[in-house]
Write an enzyme that holds these catalytic residues in place. Structure first.
Site, PDB file in Angstrom:
ATOM      1  N   GLU A  93       0.837  -1.206   0.000  1.00  0.00           N
ATOM      2  CA  GLU A  93       0.000   0.000   0.000  1.00  0.00           C
ATOM      3  C   GLU A  93       0.872   1.256   0.000  1.00  0.00           C
ATOM      4  O   GLU A  93       0.540   2.274  -0.615  1.00  0.00           O
ATOM      5  CB  GLU A  93      -0.893   0.034   1.246  1.00  0.00           C
ATOM      6  N   THR A 140      -5.966   0.531   2.205  1.00  0.00           N
ATOM      7  CA  THR A 140      -7.018   0.001   1.341  1.00  0.00           C
ATOM      8  C   THR A 140      -8.198  -0.463   2.195  1.00  0.00           C
ATOM      9  O   THR A 140      -8.073  -0.594   3.408  1.00  0.00           O
ATOM     10  CB  THR A 140      -6.502  -1.164   0.482  1.00  0.00           C
ATOM     11  N   LYS A 197     -15.023  -0.464   4.871  1.00  0.00           N
ATOM     12  CA  LYS A 197     -14.694  -1.491   5.874  1.00  0.00           C
ATOM     13  C   LYS A 197     -13.196  -1.749   5.836  1.00  0.00           C
ATOM     14  O   LYS A 197     -12.667  -2.173   4.802  1.00  0.00           O
ATOM     15  CB  LYS A 197     -15.479  -2.768   5.554  1.00  0.00           C
ATOM     16  N   MET A 219      -9.305  -2.079   8.631  1.00  0.00           N
ATOM     17  CA  MET A 219      -8.805  -2.782   9.818  1.00  0.00           C
ATOM     18  C   MET A 219      -7.902  -1.956  10.737  1.00  0.00           C
ATOM     19  O   MET A 219      -7.275  -2.531  11.625  1.00  0.00           O
ATOM     20  CB  MET A 219      -8.064  -4.061   9.360  1.00  0.00           C
ATOM     21  N   GLU A 220      -7.798  -0.659  10.519  1.00  0.00           N
ATOM     22  CA  GLU A 220      -6.877   0.124  11.364  1.00  0.00           C
ATOM     23  C   GLU A 220      -7.429   1.443  11.900  1.00  0.00           C
ATOM     24  O   GLU A 220      -7.040   1.868  13.000  1.00  0.00           O
ATOM     25  CB  GLU A 220      -5.579   0.450  10.572  1.00  0.00           C
ATOM     26  N   ASP A 232     -12.014  -4.064  -2.875  1.00  0.00           N
ATOM     27  CA  ASP A 232     -13.007  -5.143  -3.005  1.00  0.00           C
ATOM     28  C   ASP A 232     -14.382  -4.640  -2.569  1.00  0.00           C
ATOM     29  O   ASP A 232     -14.494  -3.705  -1.786  1.00  0.00           O
ATOM     30  CB  ASP A 232     -12.599  -6.349  -2.140  1.00  0.00           C
TER      31      ASP A 232
END
Ligand code: ADE
Length: 242
Positions: free
Chosen positions: A15, A92, A176, A178-179, A202
């Site tokens: 990323e 992402t 959505k 994760m961090e 996605d």
């Protein structure tokens, strides 16, 4: 507010690479500390210091340090070491076809950043679990840079269980990942504004397996992210943040 130091927190090397290369950032040999896997890159943008912290690799599994624990640690150490007056979490994310997301779209977190997998149904703890960290006013930067806006919803899994989905809907989540909420908790403790910038790899509400779509689009989305992140750091260095 004028910005003198921006710290960009990123989880994955893939990323971060296009951005580090585009801005010709230099790697700091000492990172964030001897025992820690995080990598630190530095440079400057229009007179402001730019710090990029990348999660590095897990020492046993050899994969990128994604999700909330490394993100919390990166944010805390970046704040203590570099005293940034703006934090940016770039990376992402999954998007929702039903909400108009397309692969490669770049979203800026707007309204709130929330957790969707900290379910604690006890009065007081329920709200704590969701977090609902405030975002700065990003309307102008979103318009100038052509970014989509939405609530960022954070959890520790790539997949989406029915319960996650229910919580994301309740969160009004458009993105959505994760961090972001983990970093937002640290940012709130230190009263430093946090901007979340997320490129869609996605679409989580389609039949394509998320992990396949993610791997397929990671490079493309990271390049899209690089362009918008470059524009964003120039914008913040030049104009500050509301
Ligand atoms: N990062 C990229 N896609 C994601 C997804 N669907 N869920 C969580 N994090 C992501």
């Amino acid at each position: 507010m004028k910005i003198s130091t921006m710290a960009v927190i990123m989880a994955m090397t893939d990323e971060a690479k296009p951005f580090i290369e585009a801005l010709e950032l230099k790697k700091l040999a000492c990172g964030l500390g001897d025992a820690l896997p995080m990598e630190v890159y530095t440079g400057s943008v229009e007179g402001a210091n730019l710090i990029v912290v990348v999660g590095g690799k897990d020492q046993r599994f050899g994969v990128d340090n994604v999700a909330t624990q490394p993100a919390t640690l990166s944010a805390y150490l970046a704040i203590e070491q570099f005293k940034p007056d703006l934090l940016i979490n770039a990376g992402t994310a999954g998007g929702f076809k039903a909400k108009g997301a397309e692969i490669g779209d770049v979203y800026i977190g707007s309204g709130a950043i929330r957790f969707h997998d900290r379910r604690i149904p006890i009065p007081g703890f329920d709200g704590y679990g969701v977090g609902s960290y405030k975002t700065p006013d990003v309307d102008k930067v979103a318009e100038v840079l052509g970014l989509k806006k939405g609530v960022v919803s954070t959890g520790n899994s790539l997949d989406m269980t029915p319960e996650d989905q229910r919580m994301i809907e309740a969160n009004q989540g458009a993105v959505k990942e994760m961090e972001a909420a983990a970093i937002a908790w640290v940012a709130e403790l230190y009263d430093i504004p946090l901007v979340a910038l997320k490129a869609i790899t996605d679409l989580v509400d389609t039949d394509t397996p998320t992990q396949d779509e993610f791997m397929q689009n990671l490079k493309f989305a990271s390049e899209r992210l690089q362009k918008k992140l470059t524009d964003a750091v120039h914008c913040f260095a030049g104009e500050g943040i509301a």
